[in-house]
Design an enzyme around this catalytic site. Structure first.
Site, PDB file in Angstrom:
ATOM      1  N   ARG A  45     -17.413  27.458 131.437  1.00 38.64           N
ATOM      2  CA  ARG A  45     -17.722  28.513 130.978  1.00 38.64           C
ATOM      3  C   ARG A  45     -16.407  28.900 130.207  1.00 38.64           C
ATOM      4  NH1 ARG A  45     -18.291  33.040 133.429  1.00 38.64           N
ATOM      5  NH2 ARG A  45     -19.365  33.740 131.604  1.00 38.64           N
ATOM      6  N   ARG A  92     -27.905  35.883 135.335  1.00 32.34           N
ATOM      7  CA  ARG A  92     -26.884  35.487 136.170  1.00 32.34           C
ATOM      8  C   ARG A  92     -26.693  37.435 136.697  1.00 32.34           C
ATOM      9  NH1 ARG A  92     -22.512  35.029 132.628  1.00 32.34           N
ATOM     10  NH2 ARG A  92     -24.233  34.943 130.288  1.00 32.34           N
ATOM     11  N   CYS A 133     -10.196  14.592 130.302  1.00 27.23           N
ATOM     12  CA  CYS A 133      -9.450  14.088 129.300  1.00 27.23           C
ATOM     13  C   CYS A 133      -9.446  15.204 127.919  1.00 27.23           C
ATOM     14  CB  CYS A 133      -9.873  12.998 128.949  1.00 27.23           C
ATOM     15  SG  CYS A 133      -8.693  11.687 130.372  1.00 27.23           S
TER      16      CYS A 133
HETATM   17  C1  LIG Z   1     -30.352  33.239 129.455  1.00 28.09           C
HETATM   18  C2  LIG Z   1     -32.636  34.234 129.146  1.00 28.09           C
HETATM   19  C3  LIG Z   1     -32.733  34.663 130.865  1.00 28.09           C
HETATM   20  C4  LIG Z   1     -31.335  35.064 131.233  1.00 28.09           C
HETATM   21  O1  LIG Z   1     -30.001  36.357 130.470  1.00 28.09           O
HETATM   22  P1  LIG Z   1     -29.043  36.130 132.114  1.00 28.09           P
HETATM   23  O2  LIG Z   1     -27.896  36.831 131.091  1.00 28.09           O
HETATM   24  O3  LIG Z   1     -28.635  35.285 132.822  1.00 28.09           O
HETATM   25  O4  LIG Z   1     -30.150  37.559 132.759  1.00 28.09           O
HETATM   26  C5  LIG Z   1     -33.598  36.013 129.953  1.00 28.09           C
HETATM   27  N1  LIG Z   1     -34.552  35.744 129.228  1.00 28.09           N
HETATM   28  C6  LIG Z   1     -34.388  34.590 127.968  1.00 28.09           C
HETATM   29  C7  LIG Z   1     -35.558  34.326 127.535  1.00 28.09           C
HETATM   30  C8  LIG Z   1     -33.363  33.642 128.170  1.00 28.09           C
HETATM   31  O5  LIG Z   1     -32.541  33.440 127.133  1.00 28.09           O
END
Ligand SMILES: *Cc1c(COP(=O)(O)O)cnc(C)c1O
Length: 430
Positions: free
Chosen positions: A325, A289, A358
């Site tokens: 989201r 993210r 919908c």
């Molecule tokens: C989803 C995930 C991430 C990334 O998480 P962010 O919040 O997008 O930084 C990293 N490691 C694992 C194992 C994940 O499942």
């Protein structure tokens, strides 16, 4: 020392001559050229965010394994691979994406996930990935069997569950013992001991990931303190632990206020450093993210504005299938018009911004103050670069959006809009 990254703004979307741009690109033009809904990303910001991480951890050996699931577009994976990124994958499909985007990066892949299948394990063994993040004893047994069958030793880390609470949405919190992820840190030592008996398994690391969109950094430090103490025990038991994987999860600010991403990464690095103490292992990081969320936005056109009783609804051509989201996590996305509103315009209206799907859950905002918009106006949902396109679906038989990558003055279509032919192709009649 790499040169300091300029991070004046948390977002690459700014008004110029009253029209919203992504870096140099005029979004009105992009909408005319490619239609809506359209995902738009700034390559420059993705690179900047990656470099912020690089700088913050420059003093210790590390690899940044970008979490592919946040945004798995091939062009974005390639952009990051060229910056030196490794990748955190959670499926065989994501492994194929890394292979296609930048094959040499396969050796910098870590493979996470609680439900790895045989074919996925085989593909990752054959690709000689860096590390399997194993989440159960049964998975370890399968990994050992497949490593032997293919004649490739499997480097692995157990993903331990540190039983640390991190404040975030319950769907994306993963570090408590009540969650399905990882193995109980208290029994880890015994399981490593058992694993070391197989010559096809190389206990190379320990891994942890406590959740996503975590804003306060203390839980990261707490989790790593527990992991570091486990590593010390594992070394006493004779295991050659070379990697400590701190996972991802660093959050961003989805709000309208100011946010300093550079400071946030520095705080994060300080917390990790505190948790690691003098642990010398090679640090793996799995941010998703934080790298891509604010680089991207979802451009959409207003179809209708209607009143039901006291409520006003702005109906856009984007819907929950394009960005889930808000419906899934009640997530907030700032929504702004492409034409900058003038001060003399009427005051903001309280509106619900909704899509055509919908479902009453198909909303982007409820009771949101928005400058008056009318049909055909363009608006944009900010901070949609992570968990946006990667969570799209064809619900309501809606083609997925197209995606454009802005690279300074030039713009590149990195995914065309789906056609009805694409959507119907897998289906069989008679
Ligand atoms: C989803 C995930 C991430 C990334 O998480 P962010 O919040 O997008 O930084 C990293 N490691 C694992 C194992 C994940 O499942």
């Amino acid at each position: 020392m790499p040169k300091k990254v300029d991070t004046a703004s948390a977002r690459p979307f700014t008004y110029r001559d009253r029209l919203l741009h992504c870096d140099e690109a005029d979004l009105t033009n992009l909408a005319a050229q490619h239609g809506t809904p359209l995902y738009v990303y700034s390559a420059q910001q993705i690179t900047q965010r990656f470099q912020l991480f690089e700088q913050a951890f420059a003093s210790r050996p590390h690899t940044i394994c970008y979490a592919v699931k946040a945004n798995s577009s091939l062009a974005i994976l390639r952009l990051l691979a060229k910056q030196g990124a490794g990748f955190d994958i959670v499926s065989g499909g994501e492994l194929e994406r890394v292979r296609k985007a930048h094959k040499p990066a396969l050796t910098k892949v870590v493979f996470s996930g609680v439900g790895k299948q045989l074919w996925e394990i085989d593909a990752a063994l054959e690709a000689n990935i860096l590390l399997f993040n194993v989440e159960s004893e049964a998975e370890l047994d399968l990994l050992a069997a497949r490593a032997e069958a293919l004649g490739n030793v499997a480097r692995f880390a157990f993903r331990v569950n540190p039983d640390v609470f991190a404040e975030t949405h319950p769907y994306i919190s993963t570090g408590l013992s009540e969650h399905k992820f990882g193995i109980d840190i208290k029994v880890a030592r015994a399981i490593y001991r058992r694993a070391a008996k197989s010559k096809w398994l190389d206990p190379a690391g320990v891994s942890v990931h406590i959740g996503s969109q975590i804003r306060k950094v203390d839980p990261f430090a707490a989790a790593l303190t527990r992991v570091t103490s486990l590593i010390a025990d594992l070394r006493k038991d004779g295991h050659n632990i070379r990697y400590v994987d701190a996972g991802g999860g660093l959050g961003i600010d989805y709000g309208a206020g100011t946010f300093d991403p550079a400071k946030q990464v520095e705080k994060y690095a300080a917390a990790l450093t505190k948790g690691l103490a003098d642990e010398p292992a090679h640090l793996l990081l799995e941010p998703g993210r934080f790298i891509v969320a604010q680089a991207g936005a979802l451009l959409t056109r207003v179809l209708y504005v209607k009143k039901n009783g006291s409520k006003t609804f702005v109906i856009t051509d984007a819907a929950m299938n394009d960005l889930i989201r808000p419906a899934l996590y009640h997530a907030h996305h700032e929504i702004i018009p492409i034409k900058q509103p003038t001060k003399s315009r009427r005051p903001d209206l309280q509106v619900d911004v909704v899509g055509p799907v919908c479902e009453s859950g198909d909303f982007f905002a409820r009771d949101r103050a928005l400058p008056a918009v009318k049909p055909n106006d363009l608006v944009i949902l900010l901070d949609a670069g992570a968990y946006g396109m990667s969570q799209t679906s064809n619900y309501n038989t809606r083609p997925r959006p197209a995606e454009v990558l802005v690279e300074g003055r030039s713009t590149k279509l990195i995914r065309r809009r789906e056609t009805m032919r694409d959507l119907l192709a897998p289906e069989l009649l008679d």
